[in-house]
Design an enzyme around this catalytic site. Structure first.
Site, PDB file in Angstrom:
ATOM      1  N   SER A   1      -5.939  98.740 -49.413  1.00 48.81           N
ATOM      2  CA  SER A   1      -5.916  97.719 -48.360  1.00 48.81           C
ATOM      3  C   SER A   1      -7.340  97.231 -48.145  1.00 48.81           C
ATOM      4  CB  SER A   1      -5.400  98.362 -47.067  1.00 48.81           C
ATOM      5  OG  SER A   1      -5.626  97.530 -45.946  1.00 48.81           O
TER       6      SER A   1
ATOM      7  N   TYR B   1      -4.838 105.215 -40.774  1.00 49.96           N
ATOM      8  CA  TYR B   1      -4.638 104.259 -41.866  1.00 49.96           C
ATOM      9  C   TYR B   1      -5.956 103.976 -42.593  1.00 49.96           C
ATOM     10  CZ  TYR B   1      -2.654 100.049 -44.111  1.00 49.96           C
ATOM     11  OH  TYR B   1      -2.206  99.098 -45.016  1.00 49.96           O
TER      12      TYR B   1
HETATM   13  P1  NAD Z   1       6.898  97.863 -45.975  1.00 52.48           P
HETATM   14  O1  NAD Z   1       7.122  98.559 -44.676  1.00 52.48           O
HETATM   15  O2  NAD Z   1       7.613  96.571 -46.244  1.00 52.48           O
HETATM   16  O3  NAD Z   1       7.199  98.846 -47.210  1.00 52.48           O
HETATM   17  C1  NAD Z   1       6.859 100.189 -47.184  1.00 52.48           C
HETATM   18  C2  NAD Z   1       7.685 100.917 -48.220  1.00 52.48           C
HETATM   19  O4  NAD Z   1       7.345 102.305 -48.173  1.00 52.48           O
HETATM   20  C3  NAD Z   1       9.192 100.831 -47.959  1.00 52.48           C
HETATM   21  O5  NAD Z   1       9.891 100.750 -49.179  1.00 52.48           O
HETATM   22  C4  NAD Z   1       9.484 102.160 -47.270  1.00 52.48           C
HETATM   23  O6  NAD Z   1      10.839 102.599 -47.413  1.00 52.48           O
HETATM   24  C5  NAD Z   1       8.548 103.060 -48.029  1.00 52.48           C
HETATM   25  N1  NAD Z   1       8.265 104.317 -47.360  1.00 52.48           N
HETATM   26  C6  NAD Z   1       7.790 104.538 -46.119  1.00 52.48           C
HETATM   27  N2  NAD Z   1       7.707 105.860 -45.877  1.00 52.48           N
HETATM   28  C7  NAD Z   1       8.139 106.481 -46.996  1.00 52.48           C
HETATM   29  C8  NAD Z   1       8.288 107.852 -47.367  1.00 52.48           C
HETATM   30  N3  NAD Z   1       7.988 108.845 -46.542  1.00 52.48           N
HETATM   31  N4  NAD Z   1       8.771 108.122 -48.610  1.00 52.48           N
HETATM   32  C9  NAD Z   1       9.110 107.123 -49.466  1.00 52.48           C
HETATM   33  N5  NAD Z   1       8.970 105.820 -49.156  1.00 52.48           N
HETATM   34  C10 NAD Z   1       8.495 105.514 -47.943  1.00 52.48           C
HETATM   35  O7  NAD Z   1       5.323  97.682 -46.055  1.00 52.48           O
HETATM   36  P2  NAD Z   1       4.365  96.841 -47.026  1.00 52.48           P
HETATM   37  O8  NAD Z   1       3.571  95.944 -46.152  1.00 52.48           O
HETATM   38  O9  NAD Z   1       5.088  96.301 -48.192  1.00 52.48           O
HETATM   39  O10 NAD Z   1       3.360  98.004 -47.475  1.00 52.48           O
HETATM   40  C11 NAD Z   1       3.301  98.517 -48.780  1.00 52.48           C
HETATM   41  C12 NAD Z   1       1.906  99.059 -49.029  1.00 52.48           C
HETATM   42  O11 NAD Z   1       0.956  97.999 -48.961  1.00 52.48           O
HETATM   43  C13 NAD Z   1       1.454 100.099 -48.007  1.00 52.48           C
HETATM   44  O12 NAD Z   1       0.755 101.130 -48.642  1.00 52.48           O
HETATM   45  C14 NAD Z   1       0.537  99.307 -47.104  1.00 52.48           C
HETATM   46  O13 NAD Z   1      -0.414 100.111 -46.478  1.00 52.48           O
HETATM   47  C15 NAD Z   1      -0.099  98.358 -48.105  1.00 52.48           C
HETATM   48  N6  NAD Z   1      -0.699  97.170 -47.500  1.00 52.48           N
HETATM   49  C16 NAD Z   1       0.057  96.288 -46.792  1.00 52.48           C
HETATM   50  C17 NAD Z   1      -0.563  95.171 -46.232  1.00 52.48           C
HETATM   51  C18 NAD Z   1       0.205  94.158 -45.449  1.00 52.48           C
HETATM   52  O14 NAD Z   1      -0.442  93.284 -44.835  1.00 52.48           O
HETATM   53  N7  NAD Z   1       1.534  94.193 -45.427  1.00 52.48           N
HETATM   54  C19 NAD Z   1      -1.921  94.974 -46.403  1.00 52.48           C
HETATM   55  C20 NAD Z   1      -2.655  95.903 -47.126  1.00 52.48           C
HETATM   56  C21 NAD Z   1      -2.030  96.988 -47.678  1.00 52.48           C
END
Ligand code: NAD
Length: 260
Positions: free
Chosen positions: A142, A155
């Site tokens: 991130s 985080y």
């Molecule tokens: P999201 O909530 O849409 O997806 C998260 C995924 O992780 C889902 O499939 C969920 O079921 C799964 N998950 C959560 N806990 C779990 C567990 N204990 N075991 C197995 N699966 C689990 O979120 P997203 O925004 O798509 O985030 C995905 C990644 O991207 C994360 O690591 C997040 O930190 C990172 N990220 C997101 C953003 C953003 O702005 N959305 C920015 C930077 C980084």
């Protein structure tokens, strides 16, 4: 490019993980999907990917906070497909609170799912990649892996740790045909971010759209969200021949967030 290869994307039932899994499948990779959600919905996603991209897709419900389940998922992937070639550590959760109010169990959960799970997947998967002399490990970190914000102690700690882990793995695998890189997105409009926007709107009494714009402009010079598909496309690039010497890097895709 990835025809005949197998990719595992943790947390691929929604958001960035699902978009990345779809991008890898579009490039020919067979998939092991993982993540939580409604059973019927996940089956629809899995079967849909198989049909749309003519690849094999399987699903593991392994909980990324449980090392034994993670190890079993990696072994099941290797058994089912004969190899695990592309590992995308993407599963993640968020919790927002000042450090003095941060629940200890939320700290433990964020560190387990956002950081330790990547150790556990790589720990088990890297031996097979070394034996086959090819592997791609992509850690979805991130902008918070490179800079901090208030109220996100777990985080930010986890994501900085993940960027550090990426560098260690890159060094240890440098001459094994394996690369390990991090992708550092800024704001991507997924369930994880939508919840933060909704909470802000509830607290401020402003509209969701007003809070969307406020959220973006606090951090990003570019006032638009990164699309999940763009993160997927970057992951596919990192799997390709042109990226064969890119390792240990942390790629920002963040509308200029960390350039400031
Ligand atoms: P999201 O909530 O849409 O997806 C998260 C995924 O992780 C889902 O499939 C969920 O079921 C799964 N998950 C959560 N806990 C779990 C567990 N204990 N075991 C197995 N699966 C689990 O979120 P997203 O925004 O798509 O985030 C995905 C990644 O991207 C994360 O690591 C997040 O930190 C990172 N990220 C997101 C953003 C953003 O702005 N959305 C920015 C930077 C980084």
């Amino acid at each position: 490019m990835l025809k005949g290869k197998t990719a595992l994307v943790t947390g691929s039932t929604s958001g960035i993980g699902l978009a990345t899994a779809r991008a890898l499948a579009a490039d020919g990779a067979n998939l092991m999907l993982n993540g939580f959600g409604d059973k019927a919905e996940i089956e629809k996603i899995r079967a849909g990917i198989e049909k749309e991209f003519a690849v094999k897709a399987r699903y593991s419900p392994a909980d990324m906070s449980k090392p034994a389940e993670i190890a079993a998922m990696i072994h099941a992937t290797e058994q089912e497909f004969g190899a695990l070639d592309v590992l995308v550590n993407n599963a993640g959760i968020q919790h927002v609170a000042n450090i003095e109010d941060f629940p200890v169990e939320k700290w433990d959960a964020v560190i387990a799912i956002n950081l330790s799970s990547a150790f556990h997947t790589i720990h088990v998967a890297v031996a097979g990649m070394k034996a086959r002399k090819w592997g791609r490990i992509i850690n979805i970190a991130s902008a918070h892996g490179l800079v901090a914000s208030t109220q996100k102690v777990a985080y930010v700690s986890a994501k900085h740790g993940l960027v550090g882990m990426t560098k260690v793995v890159a060094l240890e695998t440098a001459n094994s045909g394996i690369t390990c890189n991090a992708i550092c997105p800024g704001w991507v409009l997924t369930a994880l971010v939508q919840k933060q926007i909704d909470d802000r709107a509830k607290a401020s009494g402003k509209t969701v759209r007003e809070e969307e714009i406020a959220l973006l402009s606090e951090k990003q010079p570019m006032h638009q969200f990164t699309r999940p598909e763009s993160v997927g496309a970057l992951a596919v690039f990192l799997c390709g021949d042109a990226a064969a010497s890119i390792t240990g890097a942390a790629y920002s895709i963040d509308g200029g967030w960390v350039a400031q």
